[in-house]
Design a protein around this motif. Structure first.
Motif, PDB file in Angstrom:
ATOM      1  N   LEU A 115      -7.758  -4.144  -5.337  1.00 36.41           N
ATOM      2  CA  LEU A 115      -6.817  -5.261  -5.260  1.00 36.41           C
ATOM      3  C   LEU A 115      -6.959  -6.016  -3.936  1.00 36.41           C
ATOM      4  O   LEU A 115      -6.988  -7.249  -3.917  1.00 36.41           O
ATOM      5  CB  LEU A 115      -5.381  -4.770  -5.423  1.00 36.41           C
ATOM      6  CG  LEU A 115      -5.000  -4.193  -6.779  1.00 36.41           C
ATOM      7  CD1 LEU A 115      -3.585  -3.631  -6.731  1.00 36.41           C
ATOM      8  CD2 LEU A 115      -5.131  -5.232  -7.883  1.00 36.41           C
ATOM      9  N   TYR A 116      -7.060  -5.271  -2.856  1.00 40.66           N
ATOM     10  CA  TYR A 116      -7.164  -5.883  -1.534  1.00 40.66           C
ATOM     11  C   TYR A 116      -8.462  -6.686  -1.403  1.00 40.66           C
ATOM     12  O   TYR A 116      -8.451  -7.810  -0.890  1.00 40.66           O
ATOM     13  CB  TYR A 116      -7.072  -4.812  -0.441  1.00 40.66           C
ATOM     14  CG  TYR A 116      -7.095  -5.391   0.952  1.00 40.66           C
ATOM     15  CD1 TYR A 116      -6.033  -6.172   1.417  1.00 40.66           C
ATOM     16  CD2 TYR A 116      -8.169  -5.168   1.791  1.00 40.66           C
ATOM     17  CE1 TYR A 116      -6.054  -6.714   2.690  1.00 40.66           C
ATOM     18  CE2 TYR A 116      -8.198  -5.703   3.073  1.00 40.66           C
ATOM     19  CZ  TYR A 116      -7.147  -6.477   3.517  1.00 40.66           C
ATOM     20  OH  TYR A 116      -7.172  -7.020   4.774  1.00 40.66           O
ATOM     21  N   ARG A 171       0.840  -1.212   0.000  1.00 42.08           N
ATOM     22  CA  ARG A 171       0.000   0.000   0.000  1.00 42.08           C
ATOM     23  C   ARG A 171       0.866   1.250   0.000  1.00 42.08           C
ATOM     24  O   ARG A 171       0.584   2.210  -0.718  1.00 42.08           O
ATOM     25  CB  ARG A 171      -0.929  -0.005   1.214  1.00 42.08           C
ATOM     26  CG  ARG A 171      -1.724   1.275   1.351  1.00 42.08           C
ATOM     27  CD  ARG A 171      -3.177   0.987   1.533  1.00 42.08           C
ATOM     28  NE  ARG A 171      -3.965   2.129   1.907  1.00 42.08           N
ATOM     29  CZ  ARG A 171      -4.249   3.155   1.114  1.00 42.08           C
ATOM     30  NH1 ARG A 171      -3.777   3.188  -0.111  1.00 42.08           N
ATOM     31  NH2 ARG A 171      -5.002   4.139   1.528  1.00 42.08           N
ATOM     32  N   ALA A 208       2.117   1.777  -3.444  1.00 37.03           N
ATOM     33  CA  ALA A 208       1.062   2.305  -4.326  1.00 37.03           C
ATOM     34  C   ALA A 208       0.882   3.798  -4.105  1.00 37.03           C
ATOM     35  O   ALA A 208       0.713   4.558  -5.063  1.00 37.03           O
ATOM     36  CB  ALA A 208      -0.248   1.559  -4.086  1.00 37.03           C
ATOM     37  N   SER A 237      -4.283   5.217  -6.338  1.00 30.40           N
ATOM     38  CA  SER A 237      -3.683   4.674  -5.122  1.00 30.40           C
ATOM     39  C   SER A 237      -4.745   4.034  -4.240  1.00 30.40           C
ATOM     40  O   SER A 237      -4.868   2.819  -4.177  1.00 30.40           O
ATOM     41  CB  SER A 237      -2.925   5.758  -4.369  1.00 30.40           C
ATOM     42  OG  SER A 237      -3.806   6.814  -4.002  1.00 30.40           O
ATOM     43  N   SER A 238      -5.533   4.825  -3.592  1.00 34.32           N
ATOM     44  CA  SER A 238      -6.503   4.326  -2.616  1.00 34.32           C
ATOM     45  C   SER A 238      -7.584   3.445  -3.244  1.00 34.32           C
ATOM     46  O   SER A 238      -7.792   2.309  -2.824  1.00 34.32           O
ATOM     47  CB  SER A 238      -7.149   5.500  -1.889  1.00 34.32           C
ATOM     48  OG  SER A 238      -8.051   5.031  -0.935  1.00 34.32           O
ATOM     49  N   MET A 244       4.701  -5.169  -3.110  1.00 33.54           N
ATOM     50  CA  MET A 244       3.635  -4.892  -4.077  1.00 33.54           C
ATOM     51  C   MET A 244       3.648  -5.934  -5.191  1.00 33.54           C
ATOM     52  O   MET A 244       2.601  -6.453  -5.585  1.00 33.54           O
ATOM     53  CB  MET A 244       3.787  -3.483  -4.659  1.00 33.54           C
ATOM     54  CG  MET A 244       2.708  -3.119  -5.654  1.00 33.54           C
ATOM     55  SD  MET A 244       1.080  -3.066  -4.879  1.00 33.54           S
ATOM     56  CE  MET A 244       0.219  -1.992  -5.996  1.00 33.54           C
ATOM     57  N   TYR A 272      -7.816   2.018  -6.286  1.00 36.70           N
ATOM     58  CA  TYR A 272      -7.292   0.839  -6.982  1.00 36.70           C
ATOM     59  C   TYR A 272      -6.751  -0.174  -5.983  1.00 36.70           C
ATOM     60  O   TYR A 272      -6.991  -1.381  -6.115  1.00 36.70           O
ATOM     61  CB  TYR A 272      -6.221   1.242  -7.998  1.00 36.70           C
ATOM     62  CG  TYR A 272      -5.621   0.079  -8.730  1.00 36.70           C
ATOM     63  CD1 TYR A 272      -6.424  -0.807  -9.444  1.00 36.70           C
ATOM     64  CD2 TYR A 272      -4.260  -0.163  -8.703  1.00 36.70           C
ATOM     65  CE1 TYR A 272      -5.883  -1.892 -10.111  1.00 36.70           C
ATOM     66  CE2 TYR A 272      -3.707  -1.238  -9.374  1.00 36.70           C
ATOM     67  CZ  TYR A 272      -4.524  -2.102 -10.070  1.00 36.70           C
ATOM     68  OH  TYR A 272      -3.986  -3.179 -10.723  1.00 36.70           O
ATOM     69  N   PHE A 273      -6.035   0.302  -4.965  1.00 37.61           N
ATOM     70  CA  PHE A 273      -5.502  -0.633  -3.971  1.00 37.61           C
ATOM     71  C   PHE A 273      -6.634  -1.325  -3.222  1.00 37.61           C
ATOM     72  O   PHE A 273      -6.536  -2.524  -2.925  1.00 37.61           O
ATOM     73  CB  PHE A 273      -4.540   0.055  -2.998  1.00 37.61           C
ATOM     74  CG  PHE A 273      -3.720  -0.946  -2.240  1.00 37.61           C
ATOM     75  CD1 PHE A 273      -2.580  -1.489  -2.801  1.00 37.61           C
ATOM     76  CD2 PHE A 273      -4.135  -1.397  -1.000  1.00 37.61           C
ATOM     77  CE1 PHE A 273      -1.853  -2.461  -2.128  1.00 37.61           C
ATOM     78  CE2 PHE A 273      -3.410  -2.364  -0.319  1.00 37.61           C
ATOM     79  CZ  PHE A 273      -2.263  -2.893  -0.882  1.00 37.61           C
ATOM     80  N   THR A 274      -7.694  -0.605  -2.935  1.00 40.16           N
ATOM     81  CA  THR A 274      -8.859  -1.216  -2.281  1.00 40.16           C
ATOM     82  C   THR A 274      -9.418  -2.337  -3.151  1.00 40.16           C
ATOM     83  O   THR A 274      -9.747  -3.420  -2.650  1.00 40.16           O
ATOM     84  CB  THR A 274      -9.938  -0.154  -1.985  1.00 40.16           C
ATOM     85  OG1 THR A 274      -9.384   0.807  -1.086  1.00 40.16           O
ATOM     86  CG2 THR A 274     -11.192  -0.769  -1.394  1.00 40.16           C
TER      87      THR A 274
END
Length: 181
Positions: free
Chosen positions: A67-68, A41, A44, A60-61, A114, A63-65
């Motif tokens: 993925l998570y 994270r 990212a 960042s936020s 990552m 897209y990472f959410t």
């Protein structure tokens, strides 16, 4: 688990089914710690530090959410009848792993975390779910979005990013949005 990326083995006949891959990905996902996810994270967030809003938050936020949430879904997923019989294209799988390995940098702990994280998630999205590597509706500069038309997915930057060498677009199932015109 290979610390660098997903490395499922398949049998001599070069056949692999999604259920085998799902089981291997789930096993490897257990090797991703909360600390690894935090490092991923952080990577990212840093990767887009110079991107203007609202794209900084989207890349960042948001897209990472995505993925998570895909990672958590993978960990809980049970093979269903479709997954059990779905054959995996071993050549495409090998190419995807090769591209992931090329981008690895074990000297950078955040990038390494990552890369290990997305190696599992991207393989899951591509070969198990057969979904795009970005969420449908994700906005790119110019207001263009990932879209869905029936069972097909379209990306406004697919062909442009595939040529850059820095993305994983070449093994994403999206087609280029230009094909809709």
């Amino acid at each position: 688990m290979d610390k660098n990326l997903c490395t499922i083995r398949w049998n001599q006949s070069s056949e692999m089914y999604a259920s085998e891959l799902l089981t291997a990905l789930q096993k490897e996902s257990r090797g991703i710690s909360n600390a690894d996810i935090s490092l991923a994270r952080a990577y990212a967030m840093e990767a887009v530090s110079y991107v203007p809003e609202p794209y900084k938050t989207i890349y960042s936020s948001d897209y990472f959410t995505f993925l998570y949430e895909s990672f958590l879904e993978l960990k809980k997923r049970c093979p269903d009848a479709l997954i059990v019989k779905q054959e995996i294209d071993c050549d495409a799988y090998k190419r995807a792993l090769f591209r992931i390995r090329e981008k690895n940098d074990s000297a950078d702990t955040k990038k390494d975390a990552m890369n290990r994280f997305i190696s599992i998630v991207h393989i899951y999205l591509t070969f198990i779910l057969r979904k795009p590597l970005h969420p449908v509706g994700m906005v790119f500069p110019g207001g263009l979005k990932i879209s869905e038309d029936g069972s097909e997915y379209y990306c406004p930057v697919k062909d442009k990013q595939s040529e850059s060498g820095i993305s994983f677009c070449e093994f994403c199932i999206c087609r280029d949005s230009e094909e809709l015109k």
